[in-house]
Design a protein around this motif. Structure first.
Motif, PDB file in Angstrom:
ATOM      1  N   THR C 333       0.833  -1.206   0.000  1.00 27.09           N
ATOM      2  CA  THR C 333       0.000   0.000   0.000  1.00 27.09           C
ATOM      3  C   THR C 333       0.860   1.246   0.000  1.00 27.09           C
ATOM      4  O   THR C 333       0.361   2.357   0.053  1.00 27.09           O
ATOM      5  CB  THR C 333      -0.895   0.021   1.244  1.00 27.09           C
ATOM      6  OG1 THR C 333      -0.057  -0.121   2.392  1.00 27.09           O
ATOM      7  CG2 THR C 333      -1.921  -1.089   1.206  1.00 27.09           C
ATOM      8  N   LEU C 334       2.173   1.061  -0.040  1.00 24.44           N
ATOM      9  CA  LEU C 334       3.073   2.216  -0.030  1.00 24.44           C
ATOM     10  C   LEU C 334       2.811   3.100  -1.235  1.00 24.44           C
ATOM     11  O   LEU C 334       2.412   2.630  -2.301  1.00 24.44           O
ATOM     12  CB  LEU C 334       4.538   1.755  -0.065  1.00 24.44           C
ATOM     13  CG  LEU C 334       5.078   1.107   1.207  1.00 24.44           C
ATOM     14  CD1 LEU C 334       6.482   0.590   0.971  1.00 24.44           C
ATOM     15  CD2 LEU C 334       5.043   2.104   2.351  1.00 24.44           C
ATOM     16  N   ARG C 335       3.050   4.413  -1.017  1.00 28.19           N
ATOM     17  CA  ARG C 335       2.882   5.352  -2.127  1.00 28.19           C
ATOM     18  C   ARG C 335       4.088   6.279  -2.208  1.00 28.19           C
ATOM     19  O   ARG C 335       4.841   6.412  -1.239  1.00 28.19           O
ATOM     20  CB  ARG C 335       1.615   6.175  -1.920  1.00 28.19           C
ATOM     21  CG  ARG C 335       0.365   5.345  -2.195  1.00 28.19           C
ATOM     22  CD  ARG C 335      -0.838   6.219  -2.282  1.00 28.19           C
ATOM     23  NE  ARG C 335      -0.957   7.041  -1.085  1.00 28.19           N
ATOM     24  CZ  ARG C 335      -1.938   7.945  -0.922  1.00 28.19           C
ATOM     25  NH1 ARG C 335      -2.814   8.130  -1.891  1.00 28.19           N
ATOM     26  NH2 ARG C 335      -2.004   8.657   0.177  1.00 28.19           N
ATOM     27  N   ALA C 336       4.268   6.886  -3.350  1.00 24.68           N
ATOM     28  CA  ALA C 336       5.385   7.811  -3.522  1.00 24.68           C
ATOM     29  C   ALA C 336       5.328   8.867  -2.433  1.00 24.68           C
ATOM     30  O   ALA C 336       4.252   9.370  -2.105  1.00 24.68           O
ATOM     31  CB  ALA C 336       5.318   8.448  -4.908  1.00 24.68           C
ATOM     32  N   GLY C 337       6.506   9.187  -1.868  1.00 23.18           N
ATOM     33  CA  GLY C 337       6.553  10.196  -0.828  1.00 23.18           C
ATOM     34  C   GLY C 337       6.587   9.606   0.569  1.00 23.18           C
ATOM     35  O   GLY C 337       7.025  10.267   1.519  1.00 23.18           O
ATOM     36  N   ASP C 338       6.154   8.344   0.744  1.00 21.82           N
ATOM     37  CA  ASP C 338       6.193   7.719   2.057  1.00 21.82           C
ATOM     38  C   ASP C 338       7.635   7.562   2.533  1.00 21.82           C
ATOM     39  O   ASP C 338       8.543   7.350   1.716  1.00 21.82           O
ATOM     40  CB  ASP C 338       5.552   6.325   2.016  1.00 21.82           C
ATOM     41  CG  ASP C 338       4.049   6.412   1.774  1.00 21.82           C
ATOM     42  OD1 ASP C 338       3.516   7.547   1.819  1.00 21.82           O
ATOM     43  OD2 ASP C 338       3.430   5.367   1.514  1.00 21.82           O
TER      44      ASP C 338
END
Lengths: 280, 308, 356
Positions: C333-338
């Motif tokens: 579920t990771l997204r860019a910016g995490d």
């Protein structure tokens, strides 16, 4: 957009295209037609003015070719000389082309360009020494002299064109043959040569054409025995009495073999004529 | 992807093949030396002598006398000038015609293949026969050309019999015979052009004329350059047709270099002088070719092709 | 038949294409030479075939010195990238050709051709010309032509690279099974690491004329000898971090957390392979890195730059400091910016030598 153009304007364009094509074809075909028809005209018909378009065809000009111009002998001369020259050029030239295309020859670009420069050479430059040497050797006015001259003229052409045709055959096919157990010669004979036949035929036809049509060398290096067709045809033109029907018949007889052979080989012609530079 | 070592494949060095290449090249080298190079050098030697078989066989070295004589020979320079004009006009005209014909026939309507093949025939006709035919057709009194011109209301012409129209007449014959050659090559080039640039141009809104000048012609350049080069070299040595139609006349109006040289050599048998003129001609041809090659970037085109 | 390549060089003018290669290939082995364009793999193969002469060194086939023998005397078969089929012959004639050259009786030839064609599933096409067949079928013909004479050595020069991806996968397993069943010693040249991994008994990775590493596939994958090998094999390739041995034996690494994860054995290896300035690289396969919550002890902090879901796996492109690397995980579920933590398990971190 294109499909929405009014039907009328498309029809006009099509008609214009056909009209132009027909005019162009007429321009290029008419002299050939005129030569052929003149060759079937009697002496009376040929000197009519306005020219006659329908006439009773006669073969008298063709009959006279043999009796008055020795055309039969000249035909044999042409055939022998051109045959010798073509064979010489094809055999030597193809061998050299194969070496240049497939082997690691030092300075092969230099060799290739030397060969090509002969193509650029005006024949007028070498005609004098050939004349002198031939006289000294006693081969003036023989088959050998002209055959050698034409062979030389065709040779660079064969080398260049066959080199391209050979390069067109993937190297891997020859390598596969060698792996399959062929010697280098077997590889050429059983694998490369069959694939090369169309190219060989096209090249041969072009070499044949140049030699067959050649006049300058033929007129200067022969006098009696080795006269070729173009030479005797030119003899039909004398400043005073010109036998037009006879000359036209000679023209037809000379040109026919080339036209037939070359049109048969049309597919490979461009490649050959441009020394392999342009694909047909 | 190309094979990783393809660059070397064309000159593979295989076991036991060292001498085969030399053996294959030998006959060509021998023929070229004996029948090509030797006569050439011999001709260079003759050009430095006053050899003339009609004055007995003897000859003596005169060094550059023949060349000096050539430079003050108005007949020779007249011939050179005429040949340059002949070549320039004939080659240009047949090139333009060939390109036009190629564009026309590239439309590929039914029946065009047959017409195209018919158009090729002139280049196959023996030049001597071409000369004969055109000489018959151009006869001022009985010729069919004047008759045809009369049909559309043009007064009869003197054609090759008049000094002012003779050169144009033989140029016309040359154009007739050799446009098919150019056409054959240019058409091959045009029909193998890729389609996508034309589609892109059509989408960009270019008119057909615009597309022709900014896409077709540039893409055809290599083909045109090669065809033109071959044609220039051949036009420069035109002899047969002119010999039959005018023999250089009237009043030397069609006295091309090859015709003049033939006269010097085989009418006057002034072979030393003739050889010098041959060499000057050769140098002029080379210069013309060199200028052409420079102007068109021919070598670069060839190099691009090799590394394609 | 075994093949020995003994200190072989190939030079074209001043250019050295093969730079002193030595390798022993065992009888029945499937040996793959892997490398990018121009690394000398094809030239090496062609020298074994006799299509190219070695400038220096020897080649032994079955114990006999074949360095200067013509191809036809080496009893080898070969498959080419562009198949090398004779376009003017039918499929039958193509396969029959080597038997014809060997002057076998016609009946015998027919029997063998039909048997081999059957084995390769091209019996229905024997009357066709190569031009009338698809790429995959043509390659089968070239294999049949090679196999019909029961060769003891089979050389393959990128035989699958002109086929589409799906067909390549099918042919790969087929070729492997065929030559293994027949027990033929095979040298296979490719630039495709998947072919190499899946088919080889041993892989030789080549670079600029050198064999950089010769080892079984998994060993090449797990313990790449140099950065070049590490980068060439695996997709996405191994993450490599610049590292240096300090005088006190400490490892200084571009991402210090990963450098610290090197175990003792790898530290010893690093000492052995580092160049004279003490430089080497720390390598970690993307699938061995683990994503954890930011701040987890022993983890390296990383910012997610891009998430690339591939279905089965997901590539996560990370930035730690100014160093970019990639992690392969399951769905996420990771997204860019995490911001996350990354852990490198000690037994998976490798010391990798730099290339000369």
């Amino acid at each position: 957009m294109a499909s929405q153009k009014p039907l009328l304007s498309r029809a006009i364009k099509l008609a214009a295209a056909y009209a132009l094509a027909l005019i162009a074809t007429a321009f290029f075909a008419f002299p050939v037609f005129w030569m052929s028809s003149s060759s079937f005209k009697s002496e009376l018909d040929i000197s009519q003015y306005p020219p006659v378009w329908s006439f009773a065809p006669t073969f008298e000009n063709y009959a006279k070719l043999a009796s008055e111009l020795d055309a039969f002998d000249a035909f044999v001369n042409s055939a022998v000389i051109v045959g010798l020259a073509t064979t010489l050029a094809m055999v030597c030239g193809t061998m050299a082309a194969y070496a240049l295309a497939r082997f690691d020859v030092k300075g092969k670009e230099v060799i290739a360009f030397e060969v090509l420069s002969i193509r650029m050479l005006p024949p007028i430059v070498s005609v004098i020494p050939m004349f002198i040497i031939a006289r000294a050797l006693g081969i003036f006015d023989t088959y050998w002299l002209l055959a050698a001259a034409y062979g030389l003229a065709g040779l660079p052409f064969v080398v260049w064109v066959m080199r391209v045709f050979i390069q067109d055959i993937p190297q891997s096919i020859e390598e596969a043959a060698m792996i399959d157990g062929c010697s280098r010669f077997q590889t050429f004979w059983r694998v490369t040569l069959p694939l090369l036949l169309p190219g060989l035929a096209a090249t041969m036809v072009i070499v044949f054409m140049f030699a067959w049509n050649e006049f300058l060398l033929a007129s200067m290096l022969t006098s009696q025995n080795a006269k070729t067709l173009p030479v005797i045809a030119a003899n039909a033109i004398k400043p005073k009495a010109i036998a037009w029907g006879l000359a036209s018949a000679a023209g037809v007889v000379m040109s026919l073999p080339v036209v037939v052979l070359v049109l048969m080989m049309q597919r490979y012609l461009v490649r050959g004529l441009t020394l392999g530079a342009v694909k047909g | 992807m190309a094979r990783s070592d393809t660059k070397t494949a064309d000159k593979a060095q295989r076991p036991g093949e060292g001498r085969i290449a030399m053996l294959l090249l030998a006959p060509t080298m021998i023929v070229m030396t004996v029948v090509g190079l030797y006569p050439l050098l011999h001709s260079l030697y003759i050009s430095l002598t006053n050899y003339n078989p009609t004055f007995g066989g003897g000859s003596s070295l005169v060094w550059f006398e023949n060349y000096a004589r050539a430079f003050s020979d108005p007949q020779f320079w007249n011939a050179v000038g005429l040949t340059l004009i002949f070549t320039a006009v004939s080659v240009t005209a047949s090139l333009v015609l060939a390109v036009a014909l190629s564009v026309l026939f590239n439309q590929r309507h039914p029946g065009f293949v047959v017409l195209r093949t018919i158009i090729l025939v002139p280049m196959l006709i023996t030049p001597i026969a071409v000369g004969i035919t055109w000489r018959v057709m151009m006869m001022p009194d009985l010729g069919v050309l004047n008759y045809l011109l009369g049909l559309i209301g043009i007064p009869p012409q003197l054609w090759a019999s008049n000094a002012s129209t003779a050169l144009l007449s033989v140029i016309l014959v040359d154009i007739w015979q050799w446009t098919p050659f150019m056409f054959l090559i240019v058409f091959a080039g045009i029909s193998s052009l890729p389609k996508s640039p034309f589609e892109a141009a059509a989408i960009d809104g270019a008119s057909p004329l615009r597309a022709f000048f900014s896409i077709t012609l540039p893409m055809l350049k290599p083909v045109i350059v090669i065809a033109t080069l071959l044609r220039i070299v051949d036009a420069f040595r035109t002899y047969d047709t002119v010999y039959i139609i005018t023999r250089g006349g009237p009043d030397f109006a069609t006295d091309l270099v090859s015709v003049y040289l033939q006269r010097v050599n085989f009418r006057f048998f002034d072979l030393g002088y003739g050889s010098a003129l041959s060499w000057l001609t050769l140098i002029i041809v080379l210069l013309v070719v060199l200028i052409f090659v420079r102007l068109t970037g021919f070598m670069k085109l060839v190099a691009d092709k090799e590394n394609r | 038949m075994a093949i020995q390549i003994n200190n072989v060089y190939k030079r074209f003018g001043s250019l050295t294409v093969v730079n002193g290669v030595s390798v022993d290939i065992a009888d029945g082995e499937f040996f793959v030479m892997l490398g990018p364009s121009g690394c000398g793999k094809t030239t090496t193969l062609r020298m074994v075939a006799g299509l190219e002469t070695a400038s220096e060194g020897q080649i032994f086939i079955d114990g006999r010195d074949m360095t200067h023998a013509e191809p036809r005397h080496r009893d080898i078969a070969m498959a080419f990238q562009d198949y090398g089929l004779y376009p003017n012959m039918t499929v039958f004639q193509n396969i029959e050709f080597p038997l014809k050259i060997r002057k076998l009786a016609p009946a015998e030839r027919r029997r063998k051709v039909e048997e081999t064609a059957g084995r390769l599933g091209i019996s229905d096409y024997l009357g066709r010309k190569p031009a009338q067949m698809s790429g995959g079928q043509r390659q089968r013909v070239s294999l049949a032509r090679a196999l019909v004479r029961n060769p003891k050595v089979f050389l393959m020069d990128e035989p699958l690279s002109n086929l589409d991806a799906k067909l390549r996968a099918v042919m790969r397993t087929e070729i492997k099974k065929l030559v293994t069943d027949l027990g033929i010693t095979t040298i296979y040249v490719t630039h495709d690491q998947i072919e190499a991994m899946s088919m080889a008994d041993r892989i030789a990775v080549m670079r600029k004329g050198d064999m950089v590493q010769v080892a079984p596939p998994l060993q090449v994958y797990d313990r790449p000898a140099t950065c070049f090998v590490a980068d060439f094999i695996g997709s996405p390739p191994m993450n490599l971090f610049k590292a240096e041995l300090a005088n006190n034996g400490r490892v200084v690494c571009q991402v210090q957390g990963f450098g610290d994860a090197l175990d003792d054995g790898e530290r010893d290896r690093a000492r052995a392979m580092a160049d004279r300035h003490g430089h080497f690289a720390v390598g970690i396969r993307p699938e061995h890195l683990q994503c954890v919550a930011a701040g987890t002890p022993g983890s390296v902090e990383g910012i997610v730059e891009l998430v690339e879901p591939l279905g089965q796996t997901t590539n996560i492109y990370l930035l730690s400091g100014d160093t970019k690397y990639v992690v392969v995980t399951d769905r996420t579920t990771l997204r860019a910016g995490d911001t996350i933590g990354v852990i490198a398990p000690g037994d998976k971190v490798r010391a990798v030598g730099l290339d000369r």
